[in-house]
Design an enzyme around this catalytic site. Structure first.
Site, short mmCIF file in Angstrom:
data_model
loop_
_atom_site.label_atom_id
_atom_site.label_comp_id
_atom_site.label_asym_id
_atom_site.label_seq_id
_atom_site.Cartn_x
_atom_site.Cartn_y
_atom_site.Cartn_z
N PHE A 260 7.48 -38.25 14.23
CA PHE A 260 7.77 -38.79 15.55
C PHE A 260 8.44 -40.17 15.41
O PHE A 260 9.41 -40.49 16.11
CB PHE A 260 6.42 -38.89 16.28
CG PHE A 260 6.52 -39.11 17.75
CD1 PHE A 260 7.32 -38.29 18.54
CD2 PHE A 260 5.79 -40.12 18.36
CE1 PHE A 260 7.39 -38.49 19.91
CE2 PHE A 260 5.86 -40.32 19.73
CZ PHE A 260 6.66 -39.51 20.51
N SER B 37 -2.63 -51.27 30.19
CA SER B 37 -2.24 -50.05 30.88
C SER B 37 -2.25 -48.90 29.88
O SER B 37 -2.24 -49.12 28.66
CB SER B 37 -0.86 -50.22 31.52
OG SER B 37 0.06 -50.73 30.57
N ASP C 228 16.52 -39.15 27.42
CA ASP C 228 17.40 -38.50 26.43
C ASP C 228 17.73 -37.12 26.93
O ASP C 228 16.85 -36.41 27.43
CB ASP C 228 16.67 -38.39 25.08
CG ASP C 228 16.43 -39.76 24.47
OD1 ASP C 228 17.40 -40.52 24.33
OD2 ASP C 228 15.26 -40.07 24.17
N HIS D 171 0.12 -51.87 26.30
CA HIS D 171 0.31 -50.58 26.96
C HIS D 171 0.01 -49.51 25.92
O HIS D 171 0.72 -49.41 24.91
CB HIS D 171 1.76 -50.47 27.47
CG HIS D 171 2.09 -49.16 28.12
ND1 HIS D 171 1.76 -48.87 29.42
CD2 HIS D 171 2.73 -48.06 27.65
CE1 HIS D 171 2.18 -47.65 29.74
NE2 HIS D 171 2.77 -47.13 28.68
N GLU E 277 -0.81 -44.79 29.05
CA GLU E 277 0.22 -43.78 29.38
C GLU E 277 -0.25 -42.36 29.08
O GLU E 277 -0.91 -42.11 28.07
CB GLU E 277 1.47 -44.10 28.54
CG GLU E 277 2.63 -43.16 28.78
CD GLU E 277 3.89 -43.64 28.07
OE1 GLU E 277 4.24 -44.83 28.19
OE2 GLU E 277 4.51 -42.82 27.39
#
Ligand code: FAD
Length: 277
Positions: A206, A6, A99, A256, A8
């Site tokens: 990140f 998959s 968040d 993913h 994103e």
């Protein structure tokens, strides 16, 4: 079992971004992933944009899985969103806490993802397949690894069908986490989240924020390349492809990909793994 793949995306903020994403998506659709997922801003901040991209993906004939985060939201607004997803033909949702964005103080009516999963099940029964987040290197706010694992097990038992992990570059962390989850009686598939590496400094920033570790040997190698983008890209591709191979050969139920709305690295890793497309 054939591994499930998959990909994103995040909802772009501009019309140009939406057009660019359409083109990237078309290339990635050729790889025939199981589904495309679309992130969702906490407090419903990307609500309309997430929904618009999900509708476009569904119209293109690919299964679209919106993310849905509960922090800062009311039960009524989540109920409304679920109804919009159902109308758009959605069958899978990635259910998250999210968040709180800076400046937003009200945590909303559901505090943790397990409460969201329970709420969705209570409201819609088995209408949706629910995926939840997992953290092989532990969630950055977790009190302890043991507490995080217990919370994950609780979330799985609340009615999740599968989990997708935060990205990581250490396969042992993933296999250890899966073993620990199985020892807790958690049987759902735990799909590794894979972050292809486009550049090093942004990834390092990140990763610090989301608690993903970049192993020293990788960090040092990236740093040694300085501004040499071609070497960074080549090394990143080698490392991430080797990670994917190890995960799949060790029994991971799929992958993913966090595409960052770019098709080239995902496509190249996919082809190196010998997948179709
Ligand atoms: P939870 O499972 O609720 O866990 C959050 C923290 O609370 C953990 O430290 C956990 O140990 C602790 N905890 C859980 N339950 C309890 C409890 N009952 N009591 C005390 N402590 C508890 N963010 C977005 O905003 N939008 C997105 O679209 C998005 N997509 C993501 C997709 C994936 C695959 C992943 C891995 C993350 C994604 N995130 C997204 C980030 C995610 O929202 C954050 O990591 C967030 O901080 C935690 O969300 P969660 O669903 O894992 O929360």
């Amino acid at each position: 079992m054939t591994p499930e793949f998959s990909i994103e995306f995040f909802p772009p903020q501009t019309a140009e971004g939406v057009t660019r994403l359409r083109a990237e998506r078309e290339k990635l659709a050729a790889l025939q992933p199981e589904f495309f997922s679309v992130t969702y801003g906490a407090g419903g901040s990307t609500r309309a944009r997430t929904l618009a991209i999900v509708r476009e993906i569904a119209a293109e004939g690919v299964c679209a899985a919106p993310h849905l985060s509960c922090i800062g939201s009311t039960r009524a607004s989540i109920r409304e969103m679920l109804s919009e997803f159902a109308t758009a033909g959605v069958s899978r949702i990635v259910a998250l806490r999210g968040d709180l964005p800076s400046g937003m103080a009200d945590p909303g009516e559901l505090r943790y993802a397990n409460e969201l999963v329970e709420f969705i099940r209570a409201e819609t029964g088995d209408r949706f397949q629910l995926l939840v987040a997992a953290y092989p290197e532990w969630h950055p706010q977790a009190r302890s690894p043991e507490a995080d694992l217990q919370h994950f097990a609780h979330k799985a038992r609340a009615g999740a069908n599968a989990a997708i992990t935060q990205y990581f570059y250490n396969a042992d962390a993933y296999f250890y986490f899966v073993d620990k989850a199985r020892a807790q009686g958690v049987e759902i598939p735990i799909i590794p989240g894979v972050m292809p590496i486009a550049g090093f400094s942004r990834l390092a920033r990140f990763s610090d924020a989301c608690g993903a570790d970049i192993p020293r040997w990788m960090r040092k190698t990236f740093e040694s390349y300085g501004d040499d983008a071609a070497s960074i890209r080549a090394f990143g591709l080698d490392v991430v492809t080797a990670l994917c191979e190890r995960l799949l050969s060790g029994g991971a139920p799929g992958l993913h990909f966090y595409s960052m709305n770019q098709s080239t690295l995902v496509t190249e890793i996919w082809q190196r793994l010998g997948r179709k497309g």
